[in-house]
Structure formats: structure tokens, C-alpha cells
Design an enzyme around this catalytic site. Structure first.
Site, PDB file in Angstrom:
ATOM      1  N   LYS A 103       0.799  -1.217   0.000  1.00 36.27           N
ATOM      2  CA  LYS A 103       0.000   0.000   0.000  1.00 36.27           C
ATOM      3  C   LYS A 103       0.840   1.279   0.000  1.00 36.27           C
ATOM      4  O   LYS A 103       0.423   2.305  -0.513  1.00 36.27           O
ATOM      5  CB  LYS A 103      -0.960  -0.002   1.182  1.00 36.27           C
ATOM      6  CG  LYS A 103      -2.075  -1.024   0.990  1.00 36.27           C
ATOM      7  CD  LYS A 103      -3.311  -0.634   1.759  1.00 36.27           C
ATOM      8  CE  LYS A 103      -4.487  -1.523   1.380  1.00 36.27           C
ATOM      9  NZ  LYS A 103      -4.309  -2.910   1.850  1.00 36.27           N
ATOM     10  N   GLU A 125      -9.676   6.851   3.756  1.00 37.36           N
ATOM     11  CA  GLU A 125     -10.552   5.965   4.508  1.00 37.36           C
ATOM     12  C   GLU A 125      -9.770   4.685   4.741  1.00 37.36           C
ATOM     13  O   GLU A 125      -8.876   4.347   3.962  1.00 37.36           O
ATOM     14  CB  GLU A 125     -11.822   5.673   3.716  1.00 37.36           C
ATOM     15  CG  GLU A 125     -11.668   4.633   2.614  1.00 37.36           C
ATOM     16  CD  GLU A 125     -10.765   5.070   1.469  1.00 37.36           C
ATOM     17  OE1 GLU A 125     -10.809   6.261   1.124  1.00 37.36           O
ATOM     18  OE2 GLU A 125     -10.007   4.222   0.948  1.00 37.36           O
ATOM     19  N   SER A 395       1.560  -9.877  -0.773  1.00 41.34           N
ATOM     20  CA  SER A 395       1.248  -8.440  -0.700  1.00 41.34           C
ATOM     21  C   SER A 395       1.609  -7.799   0.634  1.00 41.34           C
ATOM     22  O   SER A 395       1.842  -6.594   0.696  1.00 41.34           O
ATOM     23  CB  SER A 395      -0.234  -8.225  -0.998  1.00 41.34           C
ATOM     24  OG  SER A 395      -1.043  -9.027  -0.150  1.00 41.34           O
TER      25      SER A 395
HETATM   26  C1  LIG Z   1      -5.167  -3.909   1.645  1.00 44.42           C
HETATM   27  C2  LIG Z   1      -4.455  -5.171   1.383  1.00 44.42           C
HETATM   28  C3  LIG Z   1      -4.848  -6.035   0.342  1.00 44.42           C
HETATM   29  C4  LIG Z   1      -6.047  -5.814  -0.509  1.00 44.42           C
HETATM   30  O1  LIG Z   1      -6.023  -4.661  -1.283  1.00 44.42           O
HETATM   31  P1  LIG Z   1      -5.794  -4.685  -2.857  1.00 44.42           P
HETATM   32  O2  LIG Z   1      -6.120  -3.301  -3.258  1.00 44.42           O
HETATM   33  O3  LIG Z   1      -6.721  -5.699  -3.435  1.00 44.42           O
HETATM   34  O4  LIG Z   1      -4.375  -5.044  -3.086  1.00 44.42           O
HETATM   35  C5  LIG Z   1      -4.084  -7.175   0.117  1.00 44.42           C
HETATM   36  N1  LIG Z   1      -3.018  -7.467   0.883  1.00 44.42           N
HETATM   37  C6  LIG Z   1      -2.626  -6.663   1.887  1.00 44.42           C
HETATM   38  C7  LIG Z   1      -1.438  -7.057   2.695  1.00 44.42           C
HETATM   39  C8  LIG Z   1      -3.325  -5.495   2.180  1.00 44.42           C
HETATM   40  O5  LIG Z   1      -2.916  -4.710   3.193  1.00 44.42           O
END
Ligand SMILES: *Cc1c(COP(=O)(O)O)cnc(C)c1O
Length: 416
Positions: A103, A125, A395
Site C-alpha cells: 500500500k 478511509e 502483498s
Molecule cells: C489492503 C491489502 C490487500 C487488498 O487490497 P488490494 O487493493 O486488493 O491489493 C491485500 N493485501 C494486503 C497485505 C493489504 O494490506
């Protein structure tokens, strides 16, 4: 002052896309109150200028390198692959980025954009708090005032992230309307933006919302795929057979997919949250529940939305807060319709199993969101050859989920 005359020149120079796409086939667009149209047009113009400004681009790349820690590596999950006895699994390590997830790539890019537009205040948000933490960090770094809207239910269950945001100097504003969760926080943030549009930048956290947000977020997150494509070729001499990413709003997935889009031999796989199963209705699988998931407008964009037959937005559920949302980014609706990407789901229990498996074979605690992508790789790998490659976007890291995981493991033990 630096004594190095080249202190602005970094070798880290990913070639990020800059294209803005108003509509993805039938999806996307701009469904907002008329008062916001000039602000969206100004954002579009400012983004184009940002992409052409060499000094700003230098600063952005330098911060991606020295603040975020990019490039993040890819890791060969050797023990996991051997255990599964099929394809080789490689992990793109966004869990190693500053603040613990992808993010920050987008938050930093948009915070620079806000400053370039002369805005001194950013609003955001947040549901689980991850986007709030990333935004609060970028705002502190760039000396911007930061207000984060968050539902009171989420505030109660995500206390560590509330504390992080406050320590980073952000104000967390509780939202007590509606279900007191993310979609209500989005409504409040939009209300604030309408009221303070001249002073305030709305820093959106996923590949969602009205044009140009889905394109801007995609372009900032495209750094994931650009790095990963080069790294996998360097490490293995070839492209992966499949790229797998979890899909909440869809930003980490679109960021990974972007670089492989024209490599038609590479399958692109998005994984939604199956929650307690499709039949239970307690999930966030917008594409996999023909009863509840169909096109509609939510928060400014036309896309797949979980809704009842009267168009009321459904309550969603996932063990991972980051995947727990009723709408999916409009570009994913398009990629699915054209067949370029395929979408599947993983339920809470499978995600929890993948979390433990990755921890014990590779020494990595993944975010529960990312564990959904790992679970899909675990499902696919055994049916593939050992010379084939699955590239999984990890992610984020799992530290934020320890409480949730411990409680879920305890209650599943009690059930047995
Ligand atoms: C917020 C988040 C997501 C989901 O958000 P996307 O916009 O779909 O990437 C996925 N993995 C992590 C670690 C997150 O913090």
C-alpha cells in the site's frame, strides 16, 4: 548538503506506466456528485504533469528506493515447492516494503501528487487500517496534515493500527453511521472531500473509485510487476507460467498483472475471499457468487458489486479485513470479461492453512490477504511440472493478523 553532485540520480529507475483509462470496456467511469467533477479533472491534469516533471520523478524514485526499500526481492519458496511436489513457487516480497505491505507504493505516489497540487491536507478511509498507516506515514514524511476516516467497529477490532496512525501524527475520525465499517468510512471521506475540495486531497487506497483513481493507483502499483518480471527472468531465465495475487479492491493484483499483460502465455489469476463459503453468503467473492455479485455502481465506479435483488449492498465477510469489501476494481471486471485474467476464491480455512504452511516451510508470516494467494498456489502446484513456475504476490506481512490467527486456530481446535 550532499557532496555528491549526482545525489538525485539513483540507479533505481522503474519505467512506470502513465496511461489514464476512463473506462475499461463497460466498467469504470465517473459516478459522483457534480461538485466533484472539477476536482477529478484537476487530479487528472496534475497526474499528467507529475509524470512529465523530471524533478518530481527523481524524488519519487529516490523515495521508493531509500524510504520504501524498493526493489523488494523475489524469493524461491524451495521447501514449500518441494513439499507440494510440483511447480516452483516464487514469492514477490511486498511484505518487506516499509509499513509491511504494497500500500505504501500508492500512498507515497499520491502524497507527492497532493503536495505538487499545493494541497496541505490529505484524507483517506481505511478498513483494517493498513491504508491508513501507509497514508499517515507518507503524510508525515511530506509534512501534510492527515485525517483518516474509520468505522467504529473497525476501530475496535484494529486497535494497533489506530495507535500507529495516531503516533504518526494522523487524526483518526470515527464513523458511526451504517454498518460502521469501511463503506461508511468511504462515504464520510467523500463528504469531507466535497466540503473541503479546495484544500484537500482524497488519497484513495485501492484500484477503485471514479476515474482517474483506478488508473493512477494501477500505475503506481505497476512497480510490483515491473520489478518481478525482470527479477524472475534474471533468476530463472524465463517467464512464470502463472501470476497469482489476492484481490480486495484489486491494487496489488493489477500492479502485478500489468507487466505481464502482453505475455499471453502467462496466466493471470486473481483470488477473492471465499469467507465461510459461497453458499453461506458470508464472503467477498464478487465474481464467484452469481446470486449476489453483478455489475452496479458503488463509490463512484461501475463494477462488480455484491448486492441483493433490490440493489442493496450486501454485508461481506472475510477472515482478512483487506479483502472484505463489496466492490472490486473495475479493471478486473474487464480483465475477467475479456478472459485475459481468471478469478477464483479461497475460503477462510484454506487461507489459515496456507498461512501456517508458509510460516513453517519458509519462515515467513504472510498477511491473511496474501495467504489467499498462497493457498491458490498450494492448490495448483501439485498438478504442474517441477520445471513450471508460479509467481505469487506476497502483498503484505502477517504481524497485524497474529491475534486473528490465534483466535481462529483456537476455535477450530475447539470444534474438532
Ligand atoms: C489492503 C491489502 C490487500 C487488498 O487490497 P488490494 O487493493 O486488493 O491489493 C491485500 N493485501 C494486503 C497485505 C493489504 O494490506
Amino acid at each position: 548538503m550532499s557532496t555528491n553532485p549526482n545525489h538525485n540520480a539513483t540507479l533505481y529507475r522503474p519505467h512506470l506506466p502513465t496511461e489514464l483509462t476512463p473506462k475499461f470496456g463497460a466498467y469504470g467511469g465517473r459516478f459522483v456528485p457534480e461538485t466533484l467533477l472539477p476536482a477529478l479533472a484537476a487530479l487528472e491534469e496534475a497526474y499528467r504533469a507529475f509524470c512529465l516533471d523530471a524533478r518530481l520523478q527523481d524524488e519519487f524514485h529516490r523515495l521508493l528506493h531509500t524510504y520504501v526499500g524498493r526493489p523488494t526481492p523475489i524469493s524461491h519458496a524451495r521447501r514449500l515447492s518441494t513439499r507440494l511436489g510440483g511447480a516452483q513457487i516464487y514469492l514477490k516480497r511486498e511484505d518487506l516494503a516499509h509499513t509491511g505491505a504494497h500500500k505504501i507504493n500508492n500512498a507515497l505516489g499520491q502524497a507527492l501528487l497532493a503536495r505538487a497540487m499545493g494541497k496541505h491536507r490529505v484524507i483517506a478511509e481505511t478498513g483494517a487500517g493498513q491504508h491508513g498507516v501507509a497514508t499517515a506515514s507518507a503524510a508525515a514524511l511530506l509534512d501534510l496534515e492527515c485525517v483518516v476516516y474509520m468505522g467504529v467497529v473497525d476501530i475496535a477490532r484494529q486497535q494497533p493500527n489506530v495507535q500507529r496512525m495516531e503516533l504518526l501524527g494522523a487524526e483518526v475520525r470515527p464513523v458511526s453511521s451504517g454498518s460502521q465499517t469501511l463503506k461508511d468510512a468511504v462515504n464520510e471521506a467523500i463528504r469531507d472531500w466535497v466540503t473541503n475540495v479546495n484544500s484537500t486531497y482524497y488519497l484513495l487506497g485501492s484500484a477503485l473509485g471514479p476515474h482517474p483513481y483506478p488508473s493512477i493507483v494501477r500505475n503506481f502499483q505497476a512497480v510490483i510487476g515491473i520489478e518481478a518480471r525482470e527479477q524472475i527472468i534474471t533468476q530463472t531465465g524465463r517467464l512464470p507460467d502463472e501470476c497469482i495475487a489476492c484481490v480486495g479492491g484489486g491494487s496489488n493484483a493489477i500492479g502485478l498483472f500489468q507487466a505481464f499483460r502482453n505475455d499471453l502465455q502467462v496466466r493471470l489469476v486473481g483470488v477473492e475471499a471465499g469467507g465461510e463459503g459461497i453458499a453461506s453468503g458470508r464472503h467477498a467473492a464478487r465474481f464467484s457468487d452469481p446470486g449476489l455479485g453483478r455489475p452496479g455502481v458503488l463509490q463512484g465506479t461501475y463494477t462488480y458489486v455484491l448486492q441483493d435483488k433490490d440493489g442493496q449492498i450486501s454485508a461481506t465477510h472475510s477472515i482478512s479485513a483487506g479483502l472484505d469489501y463489496a466492490a472490486v476494481g473495475p479493471e478486473h471486471a474487464f480483465l475477467r470479461e475479456t478472459g485475459r485474467a481468471e478469478y477464483t476464491f479461497v475460503d477462510d480455512r484454506q487461507a489459515l492453512e496456507a498461512f501456517q504452511l508458509l510460516a513453517q516451510t519458509e519462515g515467513i508470516l504472510p498477511a491473511l490477504e496474501s495467504a489467499h494467494a498462497v493457498a491458490e498456489a498450494v492448490r495448483r502446484a501439485p498438478g504442474m511440472r517441477p520445471d513450471q513456475i508460479l509467481l505469487v504476490n506476497l502483498s503484505g506481512r502477517g504481524d497485524k493478523d497474529l491475534d486473528t490467527v490465534r483466535k481462529a486456530l483456537k476455535s477450530s481446535l475447539e470444534k474438532e
